[in-house]
Write a protein that holds these residues in place. Sequence first.
Motif, short mmCIF file in Angstrom:
data_model
loop_
_atom_site.label_atom_id
_atom_site.label_comp_id
_atom_site.label_asym_id
_atom_site.label_seq_id
_atom_site.Cartn_x
_atom_site.Cartn_y
_atom_site.Cartn_z
N UNK A 158 -56.52 -20.56 60.35
CA UNK A 158 -57.63 -19.80 60.82
C UNK A 158 -58.87 -20.42 60.79
N UNK A 159 -58.88 -21.26 59.96
CA UNK A 159 -60.31 -22.06 59.66
C UNK A 159 -60.43 -23.46 60.33
N UNK A 160 -59.64 -23.74 61.23
CA UNK A 160 -59.58 -24.98 61.92
C UNK A 160 -60.70 -25.01 62.85
N UNK A 161 -61.75 -26.00 62.83
CA UNK A 161 -62.80 -25.90 63.80
C UNK A 161 -63.11 -27.34 63.91
N UNK A 174 -42.97 -21.21 65.14
CA UNK A 174 -41.96 -20.65 65.98
C UNK A 174 -42.65 -19.33 66.37
N UNK A 175 -43.33 -18.63 65.71
CA UNK A 175 -43.88 -17.21 66.10
C UNK A 175 -45.22 -17.56 66.69
N UNK A 219 -51.74 -20.98 67.97
CA UNK A 219 -52.12 -22.33 67.36
C UNK A 219 -52.72 -23.22 68.54
N UNK A 220 -52.18 -23.44 69.40
CA UNK A 220 -52.59 -24.37 70.49
C UNK A 220 -54.11 -23.89 70.85
#
Length: 378
Positions: free
Chosen positions: A254-257, A281-282, A287-288
Amino acid sequence: MEHFLNSLTNPSEIWRSAFENQISELSKYLLYSVLISHGPIKEGKLIHSVKEMINYDSQRFNLSLRRGGFLNSLKELENTFIKIKKGLDTENYIEFQNPSVNDFLIHYIENDNDLIKMIINSMVFFNQLFTIFNPYNKTENSFSNYPRSMNLTHKIELKDKLKKTLERKIIRDFDKMKIREGIYEYQITDKIMYLNQFYDYKSEDLNHFLARKIEDVNINLLEADEPEEFVMIIHKLKRYLRLNVNDLMLNYIEHIDSLSGVRGLIELSNIYPEEYQLYIEYNKDILMEIIEGAIYADADNVDNNEDDIISFKSEVEDVCDFFNEKFKSTFDLLDEKLKDVKHEYYEDDFRLPIKKEESLSKKDEDLKIDSMFISLLG
């Protein structure tokens, strides 16, 4: 004569004589405090450091620190061992008069275990821990943005007992010690990452202690390249950690920037492959989107320099290979930046001769005007 010649080839001998015979015991503590500091040390911080050393040694010696005695030591040392300068904040800053003083003191104390133990146990700031000591025989890296120790040619290696003394100091005073002087007190992660520059992760006691600290880290507070380094530390402490890995994975993603954060996720997926596969998987589409948004933002901030753009592009290609994605918008942006850079170079190359011709033309014109002016005078 022999002593004089030896002093010329070995300047530390000059300092040894003065240190052992011409200055007070308090002045020696003052010099030890300057030694473990990072460059010039503010007078107030120096007093604090000297006070801790005296408090430690007062158990064995009849020592005390008074303002008058401290000021007398400054006078005694000024223009020989130290120099004092006024900072922009009008505070006095103290540093060694010459680097050879630093070298002398390192060699003077390195075989005195009691003195080393005193210095370790009386340290006030976290970034003093590795200024003169290299207990883990590690070379400092430039990855971290946190304060680094002075660039010394020689540091003191600590054998097992003294290494344990240093590790007990870290565990005992971890929360109490600021990483450096200043109003702003660094968070837990800053101390952990600073320690990561030097520590070899071979101490069971320190590993267990750091694992408990890692479990309390708030990922929201990590900035720039810190998430990637944080994951590297998790890797080293994996078997000591008691983490909810699914929560860690979710919170981290959630905090990838940034691209660095994406590299950290790749490393995290290698550390905890089952939890990563369960997440992806879900949530692969989400994510992408997060990843492309992060690397696109980084790509937009890449300097307009051909080498930097090509290097960044290569890193993005590695990310694409791992996730089996194209991230087309990011590559379009980088290709456009490359095109702009090459166009700018072309324009510069094209303009240079034009400027030269214009300069020659202007010179010819000036000569004609001068000629006309002379003929008029005639």
